[in-house]
Write an enzyme that holds these catalytic residues in place. Structure first.
Site, PDB file in Angstrom:
ATOM      1  N   TYR A  54     -11.990   1.831 -19.454  1.00 30.61           N
ATOM      2  CA  TYR A  54     -11.683   2.067 -20.892  1.00 30.61           C
ATOM      3  C   TYR A  54     -11.997   1.156 -21.750  1.00 30.61           C
ATOM      4  O   TYR A  54     -11.838  -0.203 -21.735  1.00 30.61           O
ATOM      5  CB  TYR A  54     -10.004   2.488 -20.839  1.00 30.61           C
TER       6      TYR A  54
HETATM    7  N1  LIG Z   1      -8.701  10.463 -14.251  1.00 29.08           N
HETATM    8  C1  LIG Z   1      -9.466  10.670 -15.151  1.00 29.08           C
HETATM    9  O1  LIG Z   1     -10.701  10.906 -14.956  1.00 29.08           O
HETATM   10  C2  LIG Z   1      -9.028  10.815 -16.399  1.00 29.08           C
HETATM   11  C3  LIG Z   1      -9.835  11.606 -17.442  1.00 29.08           C
HETATM   12  C4  LIG Z   1      -9.144  11.991 -18.751  1.00 29.08           C
HETATM   13  C5  LIG Z   1      -7.957  11.286 -19.039  1.00 29.08           C
HETATM   14  N2  LIG Z   1      -7.149  10.617 -18.266  1.00 29.08           N
HETATM   15  C6  LIG Z   1      -6.060  10.140 -18.670  1.00 29.08           C
HETATM   16  O2  LIG Z   1      -4.901  11.147 -19.042  1.00 29.08           O
HETATM   17  C7  LIG Z   1      -4.402  10.647 -20.279  1.00 29.08           C
HETATM   18  C8  LIG Z   1      -4.329  11.775 -21.054  1.00 29.08           C
HETATM   19  O3  LIG Z   1      -5.487  12.615 -21.298  1.00 29.08           O
HETATM   20  P1  LIG Z   1      -5.984  12.569 -22.716  1.00 29.08           P
HETATM   21  O4  LIG Z   1      -5.881  11.640 -23.578  1.00 29.08           O
HETATM   22  O5  LIG Z   1      -7.678  12.811 -22.123  1.00 29.08           O
HETATM   23  O6  LIG Z   1      -5.730  14.051 -23.425  1.00 29.08           O
HETATM   24  P2  LIG Z   1      -4.472  14.602 -23.907  1.00 29.08           P
HETATM   25  O7  LIG Z   1      -3.504  14.146 -23.303  1.00 29.08           O
HETATM   26  O8  LIG Z   1      -4.680  16.194 -23.286  1.00 29.08           O
HETATM   27  O9  LIG Z   1      -4.604  14.636 -25.531  1.00 29.08           O
HETATM   28  C9  LIG Z   1      -4.267  13.514 -26.284  1.00 29.08           C
HETATM   29  C10 LIG Z   1      -4.901  13.608 -27.673  1.00 29.08           C
HETATM   30  O10 LIG Z   1      -4.142  14.701 -28.327  1.00 29.08           O
HETATM   31  C11 LIG Z   1      -3.578  14.367 -29.580  1.00 29.08           C
HETATM   32  N3  LIG Z   1      -2.132  14.473 -29.501  1.00 29.08           N
HETATM   33  C12 LIG Z   1      -1.316  13.899 -28.622  1.00 29.08           C
HETATM   34  N4  LIG Z   1      -0.038  14.087 -28.778  1.00 29.08           N
HETATM   35  C13 LIG Z   1      -0.103  14.765 -29.720  1.00 29.08           C
HETATM   36  C14 LIG Z   1       1.056  15.605 -30.612  1.00 29.08           C
HETATM   37  N5  LIG Z   1       2.184  15.259 -30.225  1.00 29.08           N
HETATM   38  N6  LIG Z   1       0.541  16.055 -31.628  1.00 29.08           N
HETATM   39  C15 LIG Z   1      -0.531  16.160 -32.105  1.00 29.08           C
HETATM   40  N7  LIG Z   1      -1.706  15.511 -31.509  1.00 29.08           N
HETATM   41  C16 LIG Z   1      -1.317  14.995 -30.189  1.00 29.08           C
HETATM   42  C17 LIG Z   1      -4.145  12.805 -29.784  1.00 29.08           C
HETATM   43  O11 LIG Z   1      -5.446  12.827 -30.454  1.00 29.08           O
HETATM   44  P3  LIG Z   1      -5.674  13.322 -31.859  1.00 29.08           P
HETATM   45  O12 LIG Z   1      -4.700  12.764 -32.926  1.00 29.08           O
HETATM   46  O13 LIG Z   1      -7.011  12.371 -32.053  1.00 29.08           O
HETATM   47  O14 LIG Z   1      -6.038  14.662 -31.790  1.00 29.08           O
HETATM   48  C18 LIG Z   1      -4.371  12.246 -28.340  1.00 29.08           C
HETATM   49  O15 LIG Z   1      -5.062  11.265 -28.187  1.00 29.08           O
HETATM   50  C19 LIG Z   1      -5.687   9.666 -20.891  1.00 29.08           C
HETATM   51  O16 LIG Z   1      -5.234   9.032 -21.817  1.00 29.08           O
HETATM   52  C20 LIG Z   1      -5.841   8.697 -19.831  1.00 29.08           C
HETATM   53  O17 LIG Z   1      -5.039   7.818 -19.339  1.00 29.08           O
HETATM   54  C21 LIG Z   1      -7.787  10.318 -16.959  1.00 29.08           C
END
Ligand SMILES: NC(=O)c1ccc[n+]([C@@H]2O[C@H](COP(=O)([O-])OP(=O)(O)OC[C@H]3O[C@@H](n4cnc5c(N)ncnc54)[C@H](OP(=O)(O)O)[C@@H]3O)[C@@H](O)[C@H]2O)c1
Length: 324
Positions: A54
């Site tokens: 990351y």
């Molecule tokens: N193992 C893997 O291969 C893998 C892959 C992907 C992710 N992950 C992990 O999973 C975690 C979570 O997934 P993700 O970050 O990909 O996506 P997510 O949790 O589905 O979406 C996160 C994004 O949504 C927006 N958000 C979050 N809460 C909100 C709210 N209450 N209201 C409005 N907007 C909100 C923010 O972006 P904006 O404000 O820019 O919209 C935030 O960065 C990652 O951070 C990572 O640690 C792991």
């Protein structure tokens, strides 16, 4: 059992912390991110997911650095429960067991504290199956040598999970967690792969990553004039037309519950027995997400969301490394 690994009901993802390309991070956000961290821990959201891959460009490793700094600075309720879960990448140049030890040491150095849960970020089975064995043996070494409290996998399907589990059992190393992309826009890991049953049978906790569909399930991007730039905007443009009924259904349940769509989407993940780890970039997002705790959708609401999710014609793209 893993050694006293504290896993909260919900966690916080930190992929965006240090990622300029996809998530528009810049250093001026660090104060907000520290507030996110402090708020989460004080409210019982003590599991933080990061990865050694990351951070983009010169910001490589930034997510781990920030988490380390925030956890050292934090003084308050829940400090002893903080669980930092990192993922070690299966880079093509990581070929030996000792490479995993070096990688975990480098993560611990960035964190300034030991890693609690170490996860294999992805499997190389789809493209370089010969690479995988030493990396997994190295992962198990980390547990055996007492360097971590638990080990986990990421993006593994049931067939491969069973095979790794079998090998680790021979070594007396439990697999604590598996993380996969799971949300109302990505039901494939459970409905198609049957991973929840497999994990339950093997005593593994299932972690749901991208539980908000990269932000789509919060509803804030429903208006196509509000789309984020770059790759996310491109992807959202493809997905939005087919998910209107799902967004409407989420909104209706959220209104009747006096909750937000994000809270309903996260609560649904927990109703399915997973630990969601939503990413948060601001204090208000973290506070909103924490509001998914402390109440439960009823079975009728869960079933309605299941049906709406099943009817979405174009789902979130699956991770290219996800195996069977
Ligand atoms: N193992 C893997 O291969 C893998 C892959 C992907 C992710 N992950 C992990 O999973 C975690 C979570 O997934 P993700 O970050 O990909 O996506 P997510 O949790 O589905 O979406 C996160 C994004 O949504 C927006 N958000 C979050 N809460 C909100 C709210 N209450 N209201 C409005 N907007 C909100 C923010 O972006 P904006 O404000 O820019 O919209 C935030 O960065 C990652 O951070 C990572 O640690 C792991």
């Amino acid at each position: 059992m893993s050694r006293g690994l504290p896993l909260s009901k919900m966690g916080c993802g930190t992929w965006a912390w240090g990622n300029r390309l996809l998530w528009g991070y810049d250093e001026s956000m660090d104060g907000q991110l520290q507030a996110v961290f402090n708020c989460c821990v004080s409210q019982g959201v003590t599991l933080f997911d990061t990865g050694d891959s990351y951070g983009t460009g010169r910001l490589a490793g930034r997510s781990e650095l920030l988490l380390g700094q925030f956890s050292r600075d934090y003084e308050g309720m829940g400090k002893d429960q903080i669980c930092i879960a990192t993922k070690l990448a299966a880079y093509p140049w990581r070929l030996t067991r000792s490479a995993m030890r070096s990688a975990c040491r480098a993560s611990a150095d960035r964190l300034g504290r030991p890693v609690d849960l170490v996860q294999m970020h992805w499997s190389t089975a789809n493209y370089a199956p010969w690479q995988e064995r030493p990396l997994l043996e190295g992962l198990a070494d980390l547990y055996e040598q007492g360097l971590v409290k638990g080990v986990g996998l990421s993006n593994y399907g049931p067939r491969q999970l069973r095979s790794v589990h079998q090998r680790f059992v021979q070594r007396g190393v439990p697999i604590a967690t598996l993380q996969v992309q799971y949300s109302l826009l990505s039901t494939y890991p459970i409905t198609t792969l049957g991973l929840k049953e497999t994990c339950d049978e093997l005593g593994i906790r299932l972690i749901a990553y991208s539980p908000l569909g990269l932000g789509l399930l919060t509803g804030k991007y429903a208006d196509s004039k509000m789309l984020p730039g770059g790759l996310r905007g491109f992807l959202f443009r493809q997905l939005l037309p087919g998910m209107r009924p799902l967004l409407d259904g989420l909104q209706a349940i959220a209104t009747s519950r006096t909750k937000t769509m994000a809270q309903v989407a996260l609560n649904w993940c927990m109703a399915k027995g997973t630990i969601p780890i939503p990413g948060a970039k601001t204090l208000s997002q973290a506070q909103e997400n924490i509001g998914a705790l402390g109440w439960q959708l009823d079975p009728g609401e869960v079933a309605e969301l299941d049906q709406l999710a099943a009817r979405v014609d174009r789902k979130m793209v699956q991770n290219i490394f996800q195996t069977q």
